[in-house]
Design an enzyme around this catalytic site. Structure first.
Site, PDB file in Angstrom:
ATOM      1  N   ARG A 109       0.839  -1.193   0.000  1.00 38.19           N
ATOM      2  CA  ARG A 109       0.000   0.000   0.000  1.00 38.19           C
ATOM      3  C   ARG A 109       0.870   1.237   0.000  1.00 38.19           C
ATOM      4  NH1 ARG A 109      -4.848   0.250   4.206  1.00 38.19           N
ATOM      5  NH2 ARG A 109      -3.260  -0.311   5.711  1.00 38.19           N
ATOM      6  N   THR A 113      -1.271   7.465  -0.664  1.00 40.53           N
ATOM      7  CA  THR A 113      -2.526   7.322  -1.424  1.00 40.53           C
ATOM      8  C   THR A 113      -3.359   6.136  -0.932  1.00 40.53           C
ATOM      9  OG1 THR A 113      -1.515   5.847  -3.033  1.00 40.53           O
ATOM     10  CG2 THR A 113      -1.383   8.200  -3.511  1.00 40.53           C
ATOM     11  N   ASP A 205      -1.478  -4.647  12.540  1.00 43.28           N
ATOM     12  CA  ASP A 205      -0.911  -5.030  11.243  1.00 43.28           C
ATOM     13  C   ASP A 205      -0.740  -6.551  11.211  1.00 43.28           C
ATOM     14  OD1 ASP A 205       1.097  -3.545   8.889  1.00 43.28           O
ATOM     15  OD2 ASP A 205       1.219  -5.705   9.242  1.00 43.28           O
ATOM     16  N   ASP A 208       2.851  -7.827  10.412  1.00 42.17           N
ATOM     17  CA  ASP A 208       3.794  -7.646  11.526  1.00 42.17           C
ATOM     18  C   ASP A 208       3.515  -8.620  12.656  1.00 42.17           C
ATOM     19  OD1 ASP A 208       5.401  -5.675  10.464  1.00 42.17           O
ATOM     20  OD2 ASP A 208       4.154  -4.038  11.205  1.00 42.17           O
TER      21      ASP A 208
HETATM   22  N1  URA Z   1      -3.731  -4.351   6.961  1.00 43.13           N
HETATM   23  C1  URA Z   1      -3.498  -4.793   8.209  1.00 43.13           C
HETATM   24  O1  URA Z   1      -2.593  -5.588   8.438  1.00 43.13           O
HETATM   25  N2  URA Z   1      -4.276  -4.342   9.213  1.00 43.13           N
HETATM   26  C2  URA Z   1      -5.283  -3.470   9.008  1.00 43.13           C
HETATM   27  O2  URA Z   1      -5.970  -3.109   9.964  1.00 43.13           O
HETATM   28  C3  URA Z   1      -5.508  -3.022   7.690  1.00 43.13           C
HETATM   29  C4  URA Z   1      -4.721  -3.473   6.682  1.00 43.13           C
END
Ligand code: URA
Length: 214
Positions: A109, A113, A205, A208
């Site tokens: 991502r 943007t 995330d 992560d």
């Molecule tokens: N990607 C993620 O890992 N967590 C989110 O909350 C949104 C996108």
């Protein structure tokens, strides 16, 4: 079960899924437990996502005698994992779909943007003869998922389903706008996205937490 407000969204709200999802969301959950829980929930989601696979009756013989019994029929499957967190769902799904082929789609991502940028795309050679299930734990903005479906469909494959752990209403709307035929199978629909595009309350995330990178 199917969401009456949107029949294209199926929320797998089985007690086992709900329990494991709560553990997965918690900030206290360690990386090894996160990985294990994601795998376990993915197996349960695969079960839910494949409940409408067609079957045909074949004749077999049990140790007691002959009988007609169902086996899977129709197109073969391909799981397409969106990197990197989607890979955390593969083993659990492959446990119950051992013959499925696997594709990978690398999309990151752009932080400003929030639009997807592709850096890797590899599908099985015979993908056009397969039914593709796209997997990514988080359906957040929906941009990456929508791009993945566009790329897969451009190869002539049919891709009727997306399996995720958590979906944001914004992600469901964005994916459905571009690919209205896609059925979304998720463990929960959360409240919304925050200003960074993260799902609230979500689980943080997913990549992560899966790989212990933060
Ligand atoms: N990607 C993620 O890992 N967590 C989110 O909350 C949104 C996108």
């Amino acid at each position: 079960m199917t969401n009456p407000a949107d029949p294209k969204v199926r929320v797998a709200d089985h007690p086992l899924v709900l329990h494991k999802l709560t553990l997965l969301r918690s900030i206290e959950t360690t990386t090894d437990n996160f990985r294990r829980l994601l795998r376990e929930i993915s197996t349960l989601l695969a079960y839910e996502a494949t409940r409408d696979l067609p079957t045909v009756s074949v004749q077999i013989t049990t140790p007691i005698g002959p009988c007609a019994a169902p086996v899977l029929a129709g197109k073969k499957l391909c799981l397409a994992a969106i990197l990197r967190a989607g890979t955390g769902m593969l083993d659990g799904m492959l446990d119950v779909l051992p013959n499925a082929r696997v594709g990978h789609i690398g999309l990151y991502r752009d932080p400003t943007t929030l639009r997807p940028v592709e850096y890797y795309f590899k599908m099985p050679e015979d993908v056009a003869e397969r039914s593709v299930i796209v997997v990514d734990p988080m359906l957040a903005t929906g941009h990456s998922a929508a791009q993945a479906f566009t790329r897969i469909k451009d190869l002539g494959a049919i891709a009727p389903k997306m399996v995720c752990l958590l979906a944001a209403p914004e992600g469901i709307a964005a994916l459905s706008a571009l690919h209205p035929e896609v059925e979304i199978v998720t463990a929960a629909i959360d409240e919304r996205l925050n200003e960074h595009g993260y799902i609230v309350p979500g689980l943080g995330d997913a990549g992560d937490r899966l790989f212990g990178t933060k």
